[in-house]
Design an enzyme around this catalytic site. Structure first.
Site, PDB file in Angstrom:
ATOM      1  N   LYS A  28      51.868  66.124  63.653  1.00 52.09           N
ATOM      2  CA  LYS A  28      52.435  65.813  62.001  1.00 52.09           C
ATOM      3  C   LYS A  28      54.346  65.645  62.064  1.00 52.09           C
ATOM      4  O   LYS A  28      54.228  64.134  61.666  1.00 52.09           O
ATOM      5  CB  LYS A  28      52.547  67.037  61.173  1.00 52.09           C
ATOM      6  CG  LYS A  28      50.651  67.128  60.636  1.00 52.09           C
ATOM      7  CD  LYS A  28      50.461  67.813  59.240  1.00 52.09           C
ATOM      8  CE  LYS A  28      49.115  67.750  59.146  1.00 52.09           C
ATOM      9  NZ  LYS A  28      49.336  68.946  57.939  1.00 52.09           N
ATOM     10  N   LYS A  59      47.790  79.027  37.404  1.00 54.07           N
ATOM     11  CA  LYS A  59      46.701  78.147  38.499  1.00 54.07           C
ATOM     12  C   LYS A  59      45.334  77.934  38.807  1.00 54.07           C
ATOM     13  O   LYS A  59      43.812  77.310  38.747  1.00 54.07           O
ATOM     14  CB  LYS A  59      47.138  78.096  39.905  1.00 54.07           C
ATOM     15  CG  LYS A  59      46.953  77.249  40.607  1.00 54.07           C
ATOM     16  CD  LYS A  59      47.063  75.408  40.558  1.00 54.07           C
ATOM     17  CE  LYS A  59      46.355  74.627  41.511  1.00 54.07           C
ATOM     18  NZ  LYS A  59      46.106  73.279  41.704  1.00 54.07           N
ATOM     19  N   GLY A  68      33.974  70.882  45.546  1.00 50.96           N
ATOM     20  CA  GLY A  68      33.965  70.858  47.126  1.00 50.96           C
ATOM     21  C   GLY A  68      35.862  70.562  47.289  1.00 50.96           C
ATOM     22  O   GLY A  68      36.490  70.455  46.395  1.00 50.96           O
ATOM     23  N   CYS A 126      40.973  73.175  47.370  1.00 52.82           N
ATOM     24  CA  CYS A 126      41.492  73.706  46.360  1.00 52.82           C
ATOM     25  C   CYS A 126      40.167  74.333  45.632  1.00 52.82           C
ATOM     26  O   CYS A 126      40.072  75.334  45.301  1.00 52.82           O
ATOM     27  CB  CYS A 126      41.883  73.288  45.539  1.00 52.82           C
ATOM     28  SG  CYS A 126      43.255  71.964  46.342  1.00 52.82           S
TER      29      CYS A 126
HETATM   30  P1  NAD Z   1      48.091  71.132  54.141  1.00 52.90           P
HETATM   31  O1  NAD Z   1      47.067  72.163  54.921  1.00 52.90           O
HETATM   32  O2  NAD Z   1      47.493  69.637  53.788  1.00 52.90           O
HETATM   33  O3  NAD Z   1      49.517  71.346  53.797  1.00 52.90           O
HETATM   34  C1  NAD Z   1      50.383  72.631  54.909  1.00 52.90           C
HETATM   35  C2  NAD Z   1      51.227  72.462  55.893  1.00 52.90           C
HETATM   36  O4  NAD Z   1      52.014  73.337  55.942  1.00 52.90           O
HETATM   37  C3  NAD Z   1      50.524  71.936  56.963  1.00 52.90           C
HETATM   38  O5  NAD Z   1      51.411  70.377  57.570  1.00 52.90           O
HETATM   39  C4  NAD Z   1      50.683  72.533  58.021  1.00 52.90           C
HETATM   40  O6  NAD Z   1      51.388  72.232  59.242  1.00 52.90           O
HETATM   41  C5  NAD Z   1      52.899  73.212  57.460  1.00 52.90           C
HETATM   42  N1  NAD Z   1      52.960  74.500  57.683  1.00 52.90           N
HETATM   43  C6  NAD Z   1      52.149  76.011  57.945  1.00 52.90           C
HETATM   44  N2  NAD Z   1      52.718  76.632  58.113  1.00 52.90           N
HETATM   45  C7  NAD Z   1      54.814  76.388  58.066  1.00 52.90           C
HETATM   46  C8  NAD Z   1      55.404  77.119  58.392  1.00 52.90           C
HETATM   47  N3  NAD Z   1      55.719  78.248  58.777  1.00 52.90           N
HETATM   48  N4  NAD Z   1      56.572  76.125  58.352  1.00 52.90           N
HETATM   49  C9  NAD Z   1      56.474  74.930  58.744  1.00 52.90           C
HETATM   50  N5  NAD Z   1      55.464  73.834  58.135  1.00 52.90           N
HETATM   51  C10 NAD Z   1      53.855  74.547  57.618  1.00 52.90           C
HETATM   52  O7  NAD Z   1      47.823  72.252  52.244  1.00 52.90           O
HETATM   53  P2  NAD Z   1      48.063  71.799  51.493  1.00 52.90           P
HETATM   54  O8  NAD Z   1      46.263  71.004  51.000  1.00 52.90           O
HETATM   55  O9  NAD Z   1      49.320  70.338  51.523  1.00 52.90           O
HETATM   56  O10 NAD Z   1      47.761  72.922  50.170  1.00 52.90           O
HETATM   57  C11 NAD Z   1      48.900  73.794  50.167  1.00 52.90           C
HETATM   58  C12 NAD Z   1      49.310  74.171  49.227  1.00 52.90           C
HETATM   59  O11 NAD Z   1      49.176  73.688  47.952  1.00 52.90           O
HETATM   60  C13 NAD Z   1      48.001  75.154  48.895  1.00 52.90           C
HETATM   61  O12 NAD Z   1      47.962  76.542  48.409  1.00 52.90           O
HETATM   62  C14 NAD Z   1      46.736  74.757  48.302  1.00 52.90           C
HETATM   63  O13 NAD Z   1      46.042  75.221  47.504  1.00 52.90           O
HETATM   64  C15 NAD Z   1      47.875  73.950  47.329  1.00 52.90           C
HETATM   65  N6  NAD Z   1      47.380  72.217  46.211  1.00 52.90           N
HETATM   66  C16 NAD Z   1      47.166  71.358  47.578  1.00 52.90           C
HETATM   67  C17 NAD Z   1      46.618  70.745  46.393  1.00 52.90           C
HETATM   68  C18 NAD Z   1      45.676  70.109  47.107  1.00 52.90           C
HETATM   69  O14 NAD Z   1      44.786  68.722  46.598  1.00 52.90           O
HETATM   70  N7  NAD Z   1      45.753  69.152  48.208  1.00 52.90           N
HETATM   71  C19 NAD Z   1      47.146  70.302  45.836  1.00 52.90           C
HETATM   72  C20 NAD Z   1      47.431  71.606  44.565  1.00 52.90           C
HETATM   73  C21 NAD Z   1      47.736  72.732  44.911  1.00 52.90           C
END
Ligand code: NAD
Length: 430
Positions: free
Chosen positions: A35, A203, A256, A259
């Site tokens: 990434k 949330k 689905g 989240c």
């Molecule tokens: P995601 O899996 O797309 O992204 C998370 C990123 O964090 C990944 O790229 C991963 O490689 C990186 N990561 C993990 N550990 C790490 C570390 N130690 N150092 C640096 N990078 C690291 O997840 P997302 O969909 O963006 O969701 C993130 C959070 O936000 C979750 O808790 C989710 O529930 C919440 N959320 C998601 C959405 C959504 O629509 N996707 C909306 C609101 C809230």
């Protein structure tokens, strides 16, 4: 103000790009080397409408940087946003390993006053958990932990981030609250300022309520099918009641995505842990899980349980349009069930094919376009409401199909198409 975002996923990257666009200096720490390479080359690692252009613009401006180096950034950050994943464990509990890892990295390196913000969706008590980790390496309290949950939706993330209905700030420090308000000032949106625990539960309550609305209308749809009523009209009518509202009343294959399913399960887990039996949420979770089975039964009824020598075409595999995300997608679950029959399964999705290939069995054929799926199919199932599926050339569809039968799980067409000679099945209409 120097801002660091940890995790360049759907939430972190949108946050990083938008804050850089507001004029802040933003560094995004991403641990996944693939990434990170993409990002440094000026490409975003997933599909989100409009994001790539804004990302490139800000990359050029030099306000937006990507790295995997904590040491060079954490000590100089004023505000650090934790945006890592919080996937579900088998028992529904949120897996906080990534949050813990990141908190440990931060705890070893902060210098001077730093605000640590949890943007990830985390169970109640996680702010305290982060504080405990920070305290171990920092005897003097030079930090504040804020819970600031994100509500953006994939597919409209930029719009949602820049025009949120509300901004939740959960903390016990005026200084931290002021810093967050400075960051979000350009948004000019209403704040809800509260303590960390309340912010954390908001949330889950928010997402579980929306999941409940979807599940409710799906149940009404099932009833409508058995009583000769039309669910769309029911949804429209009840949605006109100001106390209910029209959103999230679209019947379909169930909720689905990354989240709702995990947040509903996590809320149930948190209820159990805190001696609170969340009966409604448990029923929602169960009903949504059973939905795929009932849709599969519907398909069995349509095909008269004969799957040998037939081809079933699936249009859409993402959990919603305008994203490439297939996590917990009902389309993936249904495709998996169908792949166990003797039918030949073909799929097309405008953006989700690469992710779906990692999840689905090799026997499924991924096609270049809609027509390749439609050709020779004896049943066409519409699973995701991508715009390009809404205006299919139906005469051509009929010509290409072996049998002109459509199961429309998003109700994008109507019974009108039976006039063209189709057999048409949808959700909540007979
Ligand atoms: P995601 O899996 O797309 O992204 C998370 C990123 O964090 C990944 O790229 C991963 O490689 C990186 N990561 C993990 N550990 C790490 C570390 N130690 N150092 C640096 N990078 C690291 O997840 P997302 O969909 O963006 O969701 C993130 C959070 O936000 C979750 O808790 C989710 O529930 C919440 N959320 C998601 C959405 C959504 O629509 N996707 C909306 C609101 C809230």
């Amino acid at each position: 103000m120097k801002i660091t975002i940890i995790g360049a996923g759907y939430v972190g990257l949108v946050q990083a790009v938008c804050l850089a666009d507001f004029g802040f200096n933003v560094t995004c720490i991403e641990k996944d080397p693939e990434k990170l390479r993409e990002l440094k080359f000026g490409r975003i690692p997933f599909y989100e409408p409009g994001l790539e252009d804004l990302f490139r613009k800000n990359l050029k401006s030099d306000r937006l940087k990507f790295t995997d180096n904590y040491l060079e950034n954490i000590p100089y950050s004023d505000v650090i946003f934790i945006c890592v994943g919080t996937p579900p464990k088998k028992n529904g509990e949120s897996n906080l390993n990534f949050v813990d890892q990141v908190s440990k990295e931060i705890s070893k390196r902060i210098k001077g006053y730093t605000v640590i913000v949890s943007k990830s969706t985390v169970p109640v008590g996680t702010s305290k958990r982060i504080e405990n980790i920070l305290r171990k390496k920092n005897s003097q309290k030079t930090y504040d932990v804020v819970s600031n949950p994100e509500f953006l939706r994939e597919g409209s993330a930029l719009e949602d981030f820049t025009r949120p209905d509300k901004i939740i700030i959960g903390c016990r420090s005026e200084k931290a609250e002021k810093m967050l308000k400075r960051i979000y000032k350009p948004l000019n949106r209403p704040y809800v300022v509260t303590n960390n625990e309340t912010a954390e539960i908001i949330k889950y309550a928010n997402n579980s309520f929306l999941a409940t609305k979807i599940t409710f209308i799906n149940e009404i749809a099932d009833l409508c099918e058995n009583i000769d009523a039309e669910v769309e009209t029911v949804a429209k009518a009840i949605g006109l009641d100001g106390r209910i509202g029209p959103k999230f009343l679209h019947p379909g294959p169930g909720y689905g995505g990354s989240c709702f399913p995990k947040d509903v399960k996590s809320l149930i887990y948190q209820g159990n842990k805190n001696l609170t039996d969340l009966k409604i949420i448990k029923a929602v979770d169960k009903a949504n899980e059973l939905r795929i089975q009932s849709l599969f039964k519907k398909i069995k009824k349509i095909t008269k349980n004969k799957f040998s020598n037939i081809q079933i075409g699936l249009l859409g595999i993402t959990f919603k349009p305008n994203t490439d995300d297939v996590r917990e997608s009902p389309a993936v679950k249904l495709a998996k069930s169908l792949s166990k029959t003797k039918a030949k399964i073909k799929i097309f999705d405008p953006k989700g094919m690469e992710n779906a290939k990692k999840e689905l069995p090799k026997s499924i054929k991924f096609c270049e376009n809609e027509n390749e799926v439609i050709k020779n199919s004896s049943l066409l199932v519409i699973l995701t409401e991508w715009n390009q599926f809404k205006n299919l050339d139906l005469l051509n569809v009929k010509k290409l199909m072996k049998k002109p039968i459509i199961l429309d799980l998003r109700n994008i067409y109507s019974k009108e198409i039976t006039k063209l000679g189709f057999k048409y099945y949808s959700i909540g209409n007979n």
